[in-house]
Scaffold this motif. Sequence first.
Motif, mmCIF file in Angstrom:
data_model
loop_
_atom_site.group_PDB
_atom_site.id
_atom_site.type_symbol
_atom_site.label_atom_id
_atom_site.label_comp_id
_atom_site.label_asym_id
_atom_site.label_seq_id
_atom_site.Cartn_x
_atom_site.Cartn_y
_atom_site.Cartn_z
ATOM 1 N N PRO A 120 42.647 35.029 32.679
ATOM 2 C CA PRO A 120 42.536 36.458 32.363
ATOM 3 C C PRO A 120 41.080 36.920 32.309
ATOM 4 O O PRO A 120 40.200 36.200 31.842
ATOM 5 N N THR A 121 40.832 38.133 32.809
ATOM 6 C CA THR A 121 39.490 38.709 32.816
ATOM 7 C C THR A 121 39.551 40.173 32.383
ATOM 8 O O THR A 121 40.624 40.761 32.304
ATOM 9 N N GLY A 122 38.384 40.749 32.121
ATOM 10 C CA GLY A 122 38.315 42.168 31.801
ATOM 11 C C GLY A 122 38.634 42.481 30.364
ATOM 12 O O GLY A 122 39.449 43.355 30.059
ATOM 13 N N TYR A 137 40.199 31.447 26.952
ATOM 14 C CA TYR A 137 39.271 30.437 27.451
ATOM 15 C C TYR A 137 39.590 29.076 26.869
ATOM 16 O O TYR A 137 39.421 28.039 27.530
ATOM 17 N N ALA A 138 40.059 29.025 25.628
ATOM 18 C CA ALA A 138 40.457 27.751 25.020
ATOM 19 C C ALA A 138 41.587 27.115 25.815
ATOM 20 O O ALA A 138 41.598 25.904 26.054
ATOM 21 N N VAL A 139 42.540 27.937 26.244
ATOM 22 C CA VAL A 139 43.667 27.431 27.035
ATOM 23 C C VAL A 139 43.167 26.827 28.347
ATOM 24 O O VAL A 139 43.608 25.755 28.775
ATOM 25 N N GLN A 158 34.287 30.914 35.942
ATOM 26 C CA GLN A 158 34.942 32.068 35.330
ATOM 27 C C GLN A 158 34.672 32.162 33.832
ATOM 28 O O GLN A 158 34.514 33.250 33.283
ATOM 29 N N VAL A 159 34.588 31.028 33.173
ATOM 30 C CA VAL A 159 34.523 31.016 31.715
ATOM 31 C C VAL A 159 33.098 31.095 31.171
ATOM 32 O O VAL A 159 32.852 31.787 30.176
ATOM 33 N N PHE A 160 32.160 30.413 31.814
ATOM 34 C CA PHE A 160 30.835 30.262 31.227
ATOM 35 C C PHE A 160 29.815 31.288 31.712
ATOM 36 O O PHE A 160 29.912 31.836 32.816
ATOM 37 N N PHE A 161 28.815 31.478 30.868
ATOM 38 C CA PHE A 161 27.682 32.349 31.159
ATOM 39 C C PHE A 161 26.953 31.814 32.386
ATOM 40 O O PHE A 161 26.768 30.602 32.531
ATOM 41 N N THR A 246 35.421 26.325 18.404
ATOM 42 C CA THR A 246 34.488 27.399 18.072
ATOM 43 C C THR A 246 33.710 27.740 19.333
ATOM 44 O O THR A 246 33.030 26.876 19.903
ATOM 45 N N LEU A 247 33.838 28.979 19.800
ATOM 46 C CA LEU A 247 33.176 29.418 21.024
ATOM 47 C C LEU A 247 32.146 30.499 20.706
ATOM 48 O O LEU A 247 32.448 31.467 20.008
#
Length: 296
Positions: A120-122, A137-139, A158-161, A246-247
Amino acid sequence: MSLGDERGRPEDGDRGGRSGHGDGFAHPDDGYGGTGQTRTRLPEGRDVYGGARRPARSSRSLVTVVGVVVLLIAAIAFANRGDGGGGDGGSGDGNGGKPGAAPTAASGQNPVTGKQGGIPTGYGRDREGAQSAAANYAVALVSADILKPDRRSGIVGQVFFADKRPELEAKFDKAYSREFLDKLGLDKNGNAAKGQTYISRTAPVGTKATAYSDSTATVEVWCTGVFGTAGEGSTNPVTSDWFTLTLKLRWAEDDWKVESFSQEEGPAPVNGDNQVSPADEMAQAVEQYGGFTYAR
């Protein structure tokens, strides 16, 4: 899945970490990830996938448990009861007499506007959006796909900076090496042997934003999940686990992105008196039951 009892990073095997796979969840050295090792819990004195159960509770204990459950249901129903008769039981917050939302209640807002690569995004640029991003993001980070080289790059991207992606991708590749996959009974592509199904599925139970600003957020995601290999001859049976991720997030590219993450055990409830399912039933469940997009 969660990092297991023998968890640790590739270069620092004696330090703790967890992997939401029950196999290994990367935690690179600089705090932007880490690598746990396989967690294999073998039931004592019973067939791993047999139908063995704990001794049945006595009738007196069962009556007590049922009585407590009934009381709990009644208490919850009473606590959540609307005024129902036009009385003054409202919360006084201008919402038409409905009870005020608890701090941990869901917002009811749509979590995302789209998906990219199955992730998922946005997300909204607010506290709820950051928590929704962290849950989804955990999933992804604790999924079976993170072990597959052809999928891992897409997840990291997709997930990381953006500034962290090259470094993290290299560290994930090192963490999930051929030797590591061999220990899980997986081939170089992250696939289980014929007749077996590798399972790593995480379900967020709740989220909490411990810090938030317009551009950064720190979110804790309380998770449970099932991890292991289902199939005849498996030495890594499917087990459940509880852990908290923890993110640390940053707003970038018009979305929330992960800067770093860490993982710890629990909180974990008392195990229920559930009958162990056979291996084929576990494998079918993962194939037949789809996952969710999580929202705060």
